[in-house]
Design a protein around this motif. Sequence first.
Motif, PDB file in Angstrom:
ATOM      1  N   UNK A  78       0.771  -1.250  -0.113  1.00  0.00           N
ATOM      2  CA  UNK A  78       0.086   0.040  -0.024  1.00  0.00           C
ATOM      3  C   UNK A  78       0.855   1.270  -0.045  1.00  0.00           C
ATOM      4  N   UNK A  79       2.099   1.179   0.894  1.00  0.00           N
ATOM      5  CA  UNK A  79       2.649   2.535   1.039  1.00  0.00           C
ATOM      6  C   UNK A  79       3.502   2.863  -0.283  1.00  0.00           C
ATOM      7  N   UNK A  80       3.708   1.742  -1.052  1.00  0.00           N
ATOM      8  CA  UNK A  80       4.355   2.109  -2.498  1.00  0.00           C
ATOM      9  C   UNK A  80       3.541   2.714  -3.300  1.00  0.00           C
ATOM     10  N   UNK A  81       2.188   2.750  -3.054  1.00  0.00           N
ATOM     11  CA  UNK A  81       1.315   3.198  -4.236  1.00  0.00           C
ATOM     12  C   UNK A  81       0.705   4.738  -3.536  1.00  0.00           C
ATOM     13  N   UNK A  82       0.444   4.581  -2.402  1.00  0.00           N
ATOM     14  CA  UNK A  82      -0.350   5.713  -1.846  1.00  0.00           C
ATOM     15  C   UNK A  82      -0.023   6.134  -0.366  1.00  0.00           C
ATOM     16  N   UNK A  83      -0.629   7.298  -0.121  1.00  0.00           N
ATOM     17  CA  UNK A  83      -0.266   7.930   1.234  1.00  0.00           C
ATOM     18  C   UNK A  83      -1.526   8.369   1.937  1.00  0.00           C
ATOM     19  N   UNK A  84      -1.680   7.864   3.168  1.00  0.00           N
ATOM     20  CA  UNK A  84      -2.839   8.357   3.886  1.00  0.00           C
ATOM     21  C   UNK A  84      -3.012   9.752   4.067  1.00  0.00           C
ATOM     22  N   UNK A  85      -4.491  10.264   3.774  1.00  0.00           N
ATOM     23  CA  UNK A  85      -4.525  11.545   3.922  1.00  0.00           C
ATOM     24  C   UNK A  85      -5.395  11.605   5.133  1.00  0.00           C
ATOM     25  N   UNK A  86      -6.621  10.919   5.517  1.00  0.00           N
ATOM     26  CA  UNK A  86      -7.125  10.919   6.831  1.00  0.00           C
ATOM     27  C   UNK A  86      -8.005   9.635   6.844  1.00  0.00           C
ATOM     28  N   UNK A  87      -8.716   9.440   8.159  1.00  0.00           N
ATOM     29  CA  UNK A  87      -9.526   8.444   7.894  1.00  0.00           C
ATOM     30  C   UNK A  87     -11.003   9.171   8.224  1.00  0.00           C
ATOM     31  N   UNK A 139      -3.940   9.596  -0.791  1.00  0.00           N
ATOM     32  CA  UNK A 139      -3.624  10.214  -2.043  1.00  0.00           C
ATOM     33  C   UNK A 139      -2.761   9.399  -2.786  1.00  0.00           C
ATOM     34  N   UNK A 140      -2.747   9.164  -4.114  1.00  0.00           N
ATOM     35  CA  UNK A 140      -2.160   8.229  -4.986  1.00  0.00           C
ATOM     36  C   UNK A 140      -0.528   8.958  -5.094  1.00  0.00           C
ATOM     37  N   UNK A 141       0.367   8.353  -5.120  1.00  0.00           N
ATOM     38  CA  UNK A 141       1.568   8.781  -5.500  1.00  0.00           C
ATOM     39  C   UNK A 141       1.598   9.212  -6.856  1.00  0.00           C
ATOM     40  N   UNK A 142       1.074   8.347  -7.873  1.00  0.00           N
ATOM     41  CA  UNK A 142       1.090   8.771  -9.215  1.00  0.00           C
ATOM     42  C   UNK A 142       0.226   9.783  -9.451  1.00  0.00           C
ATOM     43  N   UNK A 143       0.759  10.955  -9.437  1.00  0.00           N
ATOM     44  CA  UNK A 143      -0.242  12.022  -9.661  1.00  0.00           C
ATOM     45  C   UNK A 143      -0.423  12.797 -11.389  1.00  0.00           C
ATOM     46  N   UNK A 144      -0.175  11.847 -12.174  1.00  0.00           N
ATOM     47  CA  UNK A 144      -0.568  11.981 -13.723  1.00  0.00           C
ATOM     48  C   UNK A 144      -1.755  12.896 -13.698  1.00  0.00           C
ATOM     49  N   UNK A 145      -2.738  12.299 -12.899  1.00  0.00           N
ATOM     50  CA  UNK A 145      -4.067  13.199 -12.902  1.00  0.00           C
ATOM     51  C   UNK A 145      -3.994  13.857 -11.315  1.00  0.00           C
TER      52      UNK A 145
END
Lengths: 144, 144
Positions: free
Chosen positions: A16-25, A33-39
């Motif tokens: 999970x950590x490789x792909x995204x970072x927690x914003x909030x619960x 938030x997705x690490x890939x910010x193409x969008x």
Amino acid sequence: MNIDQKCFYCMKDARLDNLMVEVCRLNKSTVYLFKDQTFPGRCVVAYHDHCAELFQLPPSELHEYMDEVAQVAEVIFKNLKPNKINYAILGDLVPHTHVHLVPKYENGPLWGEAFCAKPLPVKTLPNDEFEELKKLLAKGLGAI
Amino acid sequence: MNIDQKCFYCMKDARLDNLMVEVCRLNKSTVYLFKDQTFPGRCVVAYHDHCAELFQLPPSELHEYMDEVAQVAEVIFKNLKPNKINYAILGDLVPHTHVHLVPKYENGPLWGEAFCAKPLPVKTLPNDEFEELKKLLAKGLGAI
């Protein structure tokens, strides 16, 4: 609480950590938030429990979860001003209900096409820009 | 009722007929069977009113609409036994809330990938097979 030891949304491990970072619960979901910010602004809203299909959620859970998905979409929309948001639940290999929220921009990649219509190179942001975006969303969601 | 004269989900014209066939109407949505049956059972559940984003629906409408989306997914799931259903709201060019329900099969196309990850040739069914599938779904939805 239904936990699948093989599922990275349940285990919240390095996959999970490789792909995204927690914003909030939120009450029923966690916003990433997705690490890939193409969008720009691309997020995932993952339901708290391990459940593959929307119809397997009790109606009250489905309603509250979808309210949260809509809330996150609205925060993205108001802050980043995309022209449209794409919403997708895929999960063939990770069958834990999570919605990809993919903001689309008229002058951006794949406007007018499915957001995943063709492979695009991954686009990461510098740390400070990524953190700023993460805070912007958390603030909009009332988490900071 | 909000109608956009340019939108084929509002106008239900030839642009819609070229892509899909009505299965039945539910309280808040219309269910269509996609003519392209590359993914057996692929449907669209279109919200009755012209509305671009989920967060623009009043919560009670969002809940009822999502209940219907889940109901259609369940009917597809029980009748066609896919291994996972993919759900997508795209609509950059047709911003009228509609969910693509795309059944995925472990031995079928694009298993494990976004259903739209690469262009696949369109696959239509013979009329009788298409009608049979349409009836199967309408029956499952209590419409016939």
